[in-house]
Design a protein around this motif. Structure first.
Motif, PDB file in Angstrom:
ATOM      1  N   LEU A  80       0.754  -1.253  -0.083  1.00 36.29           N
ATOM      2  CA  LEU A  80       0.080  -0.096   0.095  1.00 36.29           C
ATOM      3  C   LEU A  80       0.889   1.145  -0.049  1.00 36.29           C
ATOM      4  O   LEU A  80       0.616   2.064  -0.675  1.00 36.29           O
ATOM      5  N   GLN A  81       1.828   1.325   0.934  1.00 33.26           N
ATOM      6  CA  GLN A  81       2.844   2.365   0.918  1.00 33.26           C
ATOM      7  C   GLN A  81       3.532   2.685  -0.565  1.00 33.26           C
ATOM      8  O   GLN A  81       3.539   3.945  -0.881  1.00 33.26           O
ATOM      9  N   THR A 125      -5.290   7.371 -12.842  1.00 32.65           N
ATOM     10  CA  THR A 125      -6.484   6.685 -12.640  1.00 32.65           C
ATOM     11  C   THR A 125      -6.541   5.237 -12.204  1.00 32.65           C
ATOM     12  O   THR A 125      -7.004   4.695 -11.376  1.00 32.65           O
ATOM     13  N   ARG A 126      -5.444   4.783 -13.269  1.00 37.83           N
ATOM     14  CA  ARG A 126      -5.036   3.108 -12.516  1.00 37.83           C
ATOM     15  C   ARG A 126      -4.575   3.093 -11.390  1.00 37.83           C
ATOM     16  O   ARG A 126      -4.841   2.127 -10.649  1.00 37.83           O
ATOM     17  N   LYS A 127      -3.668   3.807 -11.137  1.00 39.53           N
ATOM     18  CA  LYS A 127      -3.103   4.042 -10.021  1.00 39.53           C
ATOM     19  C   LYS A 127      -3.814   4.035  -8.524  1.00 39.53           C
ATOM     20  O   LYS A 127      -3.611   3.226  -7.695  1.00 39.53           O
ATOM     21  N   MET A 128      -4.738   5.031  -8.851  1.00 42.37           N
ATOM     22  CA  MET A 128      -5.838   5.192  -7.728  1.00 42.37           C
ATOM     23  C   MET A 128      -6.427   3.983  -7.642  1.00 42.37           C
ATOM     24  O   MET A 128      -6.806   3.670  -6.277  1.00 42.37           O
ATOM     25  N   GLY A 129      -7.082   3.408  -8.590  1.00 44.39           N
ATOM     26  CA  GLY A 129      -7.462   2.011  -8.332  1.00 44.39           C
ATOM     27  C   GLY A 129      -6.510   0.845  -7.681  1.00 44.39           C
ATOM     28  O   GLY A 129      -7.070   0.029  -7.016  1.00 44.39           O
ATOM     29  N   VAL A 138      -4.310   1.629  -5.721  1.00 49.06           N
ATOM     30  CA  VAL A 138      -4.217   2.095  -4.221  1.00 49.06           C
ATOM     31  C   VAL A 138      -5.587   1.674  -3.341  1.00 49.06           C
ATOM     32  O   VAL A 138      -5.280   1.009  -2.448  1.00 49.06           O
ATOM     33  N   HIS A 139      -6.522   1.695  -4.246  1.00 51.74           N
ATOM     34  CA  HIS A 139      -7.864   1.271  -3.581  1.00 51.74           C
ATOM     35  C   HIS A 139      -7.823  -0.134  -3.509  1.00 51.74           C
ATOM     36  O   HIS A 139      -8.351  -0.595  -2.243  1.00 51.74           O
ATOM     37  N   ASN A 149      -7.124  -4.724   0.335  1.00 48.39           N
ATOM     38  CA  ASN A 149      -6.156  -5.680   1.058  1.00 48.39           C
ATOM     39  C   ASN A 149      -5.775  -5.841   2.260  1.00 48.39           C
ATOM     40  O   ASN A 149      -5.797  -6.522   3.023  1.00 48.39           O
ATOM     41  N   VAL A 150      -5.363  -4.402   2.627  1.00 48.29           N
ATOM     42  CA  VAL A 150      -4.805  -3.996   4.024  1.00 48.29           C
ATOM     43  C   VAL A 150      -6.129  -4.645   4.848  1.00 48.29           C
ATOM     44  O   VAL A 150      -5.780  -4.874   6.005  1.00 48.29           O
TER      45      VAL A 150
END
Length: 147
Positions: free
Chosen positions: A32-33, A81-85, A87-88, A93-94
């Motif tokens: 996540l980080q 946009t892809r990276k925000m997905g 991260v989500h 997962n976390v």
């Protein structure tokens, strides 16, 4: 006499499962980080490119140069946009790993509590045995003195 818990292997297994769940959570937090850092870098790149586009427009740069910068901005928007997905998904997962860890912690706690109760029962029984032995010794001594 030493206390030996019958289900010690189960307790050990539950402790190991909890440790593995902690490792999995730690790995998920790391991912996540990384995703968040990558998103921040993309956002910074977009800001730099936007500033460059503004500068080029003020300097009356050729249309081809402006179109090239605009295409790059569009590409960055898609990447963001892809990276925000990503991260989500990493956040989900976390959350999932936290839930698993909580479950493992509760499971381990139940078994540790059962072990603790068994140990207390064992100690109580040992105290009763010792008391009975002491009572028996006292009775024998009293009987011997009475003769």
């Amino acid at each position: 006499m030493k206390f030996r818990y019958v289900y010690q292997k189960v307790v050990d297994l539950k402790t190991n499962e909890k440790t593995q769940a902690e490792w999995m959570l730690s790995a998920a937090v790391g991912i996540l980080q990384e995703e968040q850092l990558s998103l921040e870098q993309l956002l910074e790149e977009r800001a730099r490119t936007h500033a460059a586009l503004q500068t080029e427009m003020e300097n009356r740069a050729p249309m081809i140069k402006l179109q090239e910068l605009q295409r790059y901005m569009d590409h960055l928007e898609d990447c963001i946009t892809r990276k925000m997905g990503d991260v989500h998904r990493a956040e989900l997962n976390v959350d999932s790993k936290k839930s698993v860890l909580n479950s493992k912690m509760k499971d381990e706690k139940v078994w540790l509590k059962a072990k603790e109760k068994a140990k207390e029962k064992f100690q109580h029984e040992m105290l009763l045995r010792e008391q009975n032995e002491l009572d028996e010794i006292a009775t024998v001594r009293f009987a011997m003195r009475a003769r």
